[in-house]
Enzyme design. Sequence first.
Site, PDB file in Angstrom:
ATOM      1  N   HIS A 246     -12.805   6.777  11.290  1.00 56.52           N
ATOM      2  CA  HIS A 246     -11.960   7.968  11.459  1.00 56.52           C
ATOM      3  C   HIS A 246     -10.945   8.169  10.337  1.00 56.52           C
ATOM      4  O   HIS A 246      -9.774   8.491  10.588  1.00 56.52           O
ATOM      5  CB  HIS A 246     -11.243   7.910  12.807  1.00 56.52           C
ATOM      6  CG  HIS A 246     -12.137   8.058  14.007  1.00 56.52           C
ATOM      7  ND1 HIS A 246     -13.364   8.692  13.959  1.00 56.52           N
ATOM      8  CD2 HIS A 246     -11.989   7.661  15.313  1.00 56.52           C
ATOM      9  CE1 HIS A 246     -13.913   8.675  15.174  1.00 56.52           C
ATOM     10  NE2 HIS A 246     -13.097   8.053  16.010  1.00 56.52           N
TER      11      HIS A 246
ATOM     12  N   TYR B 245     -10.494  13.998  24.570  1.00 57.58           N
ATOM     13  CA  TYR B 245     -11.138  13.353  25.712  1.00 57.58           C
ATOM     14  C   TYR B 245     -11.012  14.329  26.877  1.00 57.58           C
ATOM     15  O   TYR B 245      -9.898  14.690  27.266  1.00 57.58           O
ATOM     16  CB  TYR B 245     -10.407  12.085  26.123  1.00 57.58           C
ATOM     17  CG  TYR B 245     -10.465  10.926  25.173  1.00 57.58           C
ATOM     18  CD1 TYR B 245      -9.860  10.975  23.929  1.00 57.58           C
ATOM     19  CD2 TYR B 245     -11.069   9.728  25.563  1.00 57.58           C
ATOM     20  CE1 TYR B 245      -9.872   9.875  23.081  1.00 57.58           C
ATOM     21  CE2 TYR B 245     -11.084   8.625  24.721  1.00 57.58           C
ATOM     22  CZ  TYR B 245     -10.489   8.711  23.481  1.00 57.58           C
ATOM     23  OH  TYR B 245     -10.493   7.628  22.644  1.00 57.58           O
TER      24      TYR B 245
ATOM     25  N   ARG C  44     -17.729   6.140  11.612  1.00 59.28           N
ATOM     26  CA  ARG C  44     -17.706   4.947  10.770  1.00 59.28           C
ATOM     27  C   ARG C  44     -18.427   5.107   9.437  1.00 59.28           C
ATOM     28  O   ARG C  44     -19.420   5.818   9.342  1.00 59.28           O
ATOM     29  CB  ARG C  44     -18.315   3.753  11.523  1.00 59.28           C
ATOM     30  CG  ARG C  44     -17.452   3.349  12.694  1.00 59.28           C
ATOM     31  CD  ARG C  44     -18.074   2.280  13.561  1.00 59.28           C
ATOM     32  NE  ARG C  44     -17.120   1.871  14.592  1.00 59.28           N
ATOM     33  CZ  ARG C  44     -16.876   2.575  15.693  1.00 59.28           C
ATOM     34  NH1 ARG C  44     -17.526   3.693  15.937  1.00 59.28           N
ATOM     35  NH2 ARG C  44     -15.975   2.159  16.558  1.00 59.28           N
TER      36      ARG C  44
ATOM     37  N   GLU D 146     -17.734  14.836  20.146  1.00 53.68           N
ATOM     38  CA  GLU D 146     -17.267  15.091  18.783  1.00 53.68           C
ATOM     39  C   GLU D 146     -18.405  15.722  17.992  1.00 53.68           C
ATOM     40  O   GLU D 146     -19.351  15.041  17.601  1.00 53.68           O
ATOM     41  CB  GLU D 146     -16.861  13.769  18.123  1.00 53.68           C
ATOM     42  CG  GLU D 146     -15.741  13.061  18.830  1.00 53.68           C
ATOM     43  CD  GLU D 146     -15.756  11.563  18.542  1.00 53.68           C
ATOM     44  OE1 GLU D 146     -15.397  11.186  17.419  1.00 53.68           O
ATOM     45  OE2 GLU D 146     -16.140  10.788  19.433  1.00 53.68           O
TER      46      GLU D 146
ATOM     47  N   HIS E 251     -11.131  15.202  18.470  1.00 60.61           N
ATOM     48  CA  HIS E 251     -11.357  14.012  19.290  1.00 60.61           C
ATOM     49  C   HIS E 251     -10.711  14.154  20.675  1.00 60.61           C
ATOM     50  O   HIS E 251     -10.046  13.230  21.155  1.00 60.61           O
ATOM     51  CB  HIS E 251     -10.802  12.792  18.548  1.00 60.61           C
ATOM     52  CG  HIS E 251     -11.447  11.500  18.911  1.00 60.61           C
ATOM     53  ND1 HIS E 251     -11.197  10.850  20.093  1.00 60.61           N
ATOM     54  CD2 HIS E 251     -12.333  10.734  18.244  1.00 60.61           C
ATOM     55  CE1 HIS E 251     -11.897   9.727  20.125  1.00 60.61           C
ATOM     56  NE2 HIS E 251     -12.602   9.634  19.008  1.00 60.61           N
TER      57      HIS E 251
HETATM   58  C1  BGC Z   1     -15.777   6.223  18.296  1.00 63.42           C
HETATM   59  C2  BGC Z   1     -15.431   5.000  19.097  1.00 63.42           C
HETATM   60  C3  BGC Z   1     -13.991   4.703  18.888  1.00 63.42           C
HETATM   61  C4  BGC Z   1     -13.195   5.885  19.352  1.00 63.42           C
HETATM   62  C5  BGC Z   1     -11.747   5.683  19.092  1.00 63.42           C
HETATM   63  C6  BGC Z   1     -14.973   7.337  18.826  1.00 63.42           C
HETATM   64  O1  BGC Z   1     -15.233   8.479  18.086  1.00 63.42           O
HETATM   65  O2  BGC Z   1     -17.138   6.516  18.322  1.00 63.42           O
HETATM   66  O3  BGC Z   1     -16.211   3.907  18.717  1.00 63.42           O
HETATM   67  O4  BGC Z   1     -13.576   3.576  19.571  1.00 63.42           O
HETATM   68  O5  BGC Z   1     -13.613   7.039  18.685  1.00 63.42           O
HETATM   69  O6  BGC Z   1     -11.022   6.281  20.044  1.00 63.42           O
END
Ligand code: BGC
Length: 381
Positions: free
Chosen positions: A140, A215, A115, A346, A213
């Site tokens: 992002h 998961y 952010r 990340e 990003h």
């Molecule tokens: C952020 C989360 C966000 C997510 C989106 C993360 O990197 O810190 O707040 O909701 O990304 O998938």
Amino acid sequence: MGDPLRAMFSLPAFSRVLGCVILLIICHVPAAWGDSVTAKPFGRTARGELVTLHTLTNKNGMSVSIMDYGATIVKILAPDRNGKLGNVVLGFDKFSPYLRATAYFGATVGRYANRIAGGQFRLGNVLYQLPRNDGPNSLHGGFRGFDKRLWKMEPVESDIPAVRFSRLSPDGEEGYPGNLFASVTFSLNDDNELRISYEATTDKLTVINLTNHSYFNLAGRGTILNHVLTLHADAYTPVDARLIPTGEIKPVDGTPFDFLNPTPIGLHLKQAGGKPVGYDHNFVLNKGFFSDWSLAAEVDEPQSGRTLTVSTDQPGVQFYTGNFLDGTLTGSGGNVYRQYDGFVLETQHFPDSPNHDNFPSTLLSPGETYKTSTVFAFGAK
Ligand code: BGC
């Protein structure tokens, strides 16, 4: 390509067919790749552009599939303690859901990961206003960040399977100054280490913070709350209600953010607070005196025996536990993605750094090259 083509069409029919087959093979798998990088069509963007899925496979059979849309990791097949391969990242089996999903599964995130408060920052006398795509803030890289762009694939001269994606982000794209030329290279060695390396240059002073990003779920399905995590971070950056850092750098000691010793992710998760509840915080990585390179995180999944270690030259890691996943997405292998079904590590600079002088700088000037790498090493025990 012109000369071989012309020569081929002057040959008799059989030789022509044979020539075509050989040419196709040469075009499909460039010599430097051997047979450990393959490419196949994966779908089309809303603009009708072809999206291609590239798969790197090492000699152990471990593979990483990355598409050129968003330079996105779609699948990672890693062995468990019995050598059985399983997908350890969240994603989709086909392309179309990526166009709608907002969770940034596996994507390369930029120009600025995480952010920026109010979507604003100042460089010298100029105030830059970014699109606000997360309430009052920018998240992002904006509405159409690097994750939603088709990157150009380039073959890489490498002894191990590797692929590079590059793109020119024009001056003013999503509000950011400077023509930024960025590339991201993925390579997979025979020690089951996936290296992601980023480079970028600019023609105007700008800010940059690139990350991946993905998961992870080392069990392949279900919750990640029993995964055991170690984070080599003595401190973290507390946030306000909208996940903007307060500017403080606070010791993790005595808080639910203390992962200095191996700790199940779920053990103190409720105490981490947040709305929705869970970890979504930047950890300040411990660095040695001589080098920025450090071991950032270690994760063990007790059932499958799979392990993951993350090393990086970046100063921070955003640890996010998939708090916003809500069961509305069905992904690879028919898995329904519920809250806490994946965790993200990340590696990056701290969120909102352009507005905090006490955070490491994210400025990039003309003439400089932004360079950073992270290694995700997969194991089993
Ligand atoms: C952020 C989360 C966000 C997510 C989106 C993360 O990197 O810190 O707040 O909701 O990304 O998938």
